[in-house]
Every structure is written in C-alpha cells, then in structure tokens.
Design a protein around this motif. Structure first.
Motif, short mmCIF file in Angstrom:
data_model
loop_
_atom_site.label_atom_id
_atom_site.label_comp_id
_atom_site.label_asym_id
_atom_site.label_seq_id
_atom_site.Cartn_x
_atom_site.Cartn_y
_atom_site.Cartn_z
N LEU A 225 0.47 -4.69 11.67
CA LEU A 225 1.16 -4.08 12.81
C LEU A 225 2.39 -3.30 12.35
N LEU A 226 3.13 -3.87 11.40
CA LEU A 226 4.30 -3.18 10.87
C LEU A 226 3.90 -1.90 10.14
N ARG A 227 2.86 -1.96 9.36
CA ARG A 227 2.39 -0.77 8.64
C ARG A 227 1.97 0.33 9.62
N ALA A 228 1.27 -0.06 10.68
CA ALA A 228 0.86 0.91 11.70
C ALA A 228 2.08 1.54 12.36
N GLN A 229 3.08 0.72 12.63
CA GLN A 229 4.31 1.23 13.25
C GLN A 229 5.03 2.19 12.31
N GLN A 230 5.03 1.88 11.02
CA GLN A 230 5.66 2.76 10.04
C GLN A 230 4.95 4.11 9.98
N LYS A 231 3.63 4.09 10.05
CA LYS A 231 2.87 5.34 10.02
C LYS A 231 3.23 6.21 11.23
N ILE A 232 3.40 5.57 12.38
CA ILE A 232 3.77 6.32 13.59
C ILE A 232 5.16 6.92 13.45
N ILE A 233 6.10 6.14 12.96
CA ILE A 233 7.49 6.58 12.91
C ILE A 233 7.80 7.44 11.70
N PHE A 234 7.34 7.02 10.52
CA PHE A 234 7.72 7.69 9.28
C PHE A 234 6.61 8.52 8.64
N LEU A 235 5.37 8.33 9.09
CA LEU A 235 4.19 8.97 8.52
C LEU A 235 3.85 8.45 7.12
N VAL A 236 4.57 7.46 6.65
CA VAL A 236 4.28 6.79 5.38
C VAL A 236 4.53 5.30 5.56
N VAL A 237 4.02 4.52 4.63
CA VAL A 237 4.23 3.07 4.68
C VAL A 237 5.05 2.66 3.46
N LEU A 238 6.15 1.99 3.71
CA LEU A 238 6.96 1.42 2.64
C LEU A 238 6.66 -0.08 2.56
N HIS A 239 6.60 -0.60 1.36
CA HIS A 239 6.31 -2.01 1.17
C HIS A 239 7.60 -2.80 1.15
N LEU A 240 7.58 -3.96 1.76
CA LEU A 240 8.75 -4.83 1.75
C LEU A 240 8.82 -5.54 0.41
#
Length: 110
Positions: free
Chosen positions: A23-38
């Motif tokens: 869910l967090l990765r999907a939200q990152q794609k929506i907001i940032f267009l990329v996924v950052l790893h924690l």
C-alpha cells in the motif's frame, strides 16, 4: 533518541508487513512516481540512522496518505492477535502525528 526509536519502529513495521508495504509503495507511485525503500540501519552506524531518517522524511507524504487512506486495511494486515493490532495502531497514530514528522526534521533536512 525517542524520535529515532519511533522512526525505527515505523520502518520495521512497514518492512515486516507485506500488504502495508504494498500500500505504501502504491501511494509513493501516485505521489512521487517512484518508490523509495525504507532503510533499517545497523545499530552501530550513525550514517545508516541518518539515511533511514532522511528516507522516511522523504516519503512522509506517502506514508501519511497511506495511513489516512488505508487505516482499516493496515490494522487488518497487522495480524489477528490483539498485540499485533495494538502495535499497528501505535504505528498508525505515530505516522499521523505532525510532531513526529517535525522531530525528524530536527535530525535531517530534506
């Protein structure tokens, strides 16, 4: 140090719950267009702690949006045991607190 402990708990919780992380990765794609790893730092390396704080601060909007949008789902994906649900609620409430994010800014400036 309480602030960094909370950061580590948030990072560990998301990294240990696949559905929540999805869910967090999907939200990152929506907001940032990329996924950052924690990043979960090694206890003896301050640089790793700094990078972990910095990364979490960078994805603040995505985490906040994920928690607000999927709060019930995050609770469910934590597990069925009362202590698992309670741990999820602590993480959710931590992520919703403005003070938590402001305190991270004391350590890192993104």
């Amino acid at each position: 140090m309480k602030d960094t402990k909370q950061v580590l708990e948030v990072v560990k919780w998301f990294n240990n719950h696949g559905k929540a992380l999805d869910l967090l990765r999907a939200q990152q794609k929506i907001i940032f267009l990329v996924v950052l790893h924690l990043i979960l730092p090694v206890i003896t390396r301050w640089t790793a702690h700094y990078c972990s704080l910095q990364c979490l601060k960078k994805v603040e909007r995505a985490i906040w949006a994920c928690v607000v949008t999927h709060e019930d789902t995050l609770r469910v994906c934590a597990g069925r045991k009362p202590e698992q649900i309670a741990a999820a609620e602590v993480i959710i409430e931590t992520c919703k607190q403005n003070g938590f994010w402001k305190n991270i800014t004391r350590y890192v400036d993104t």
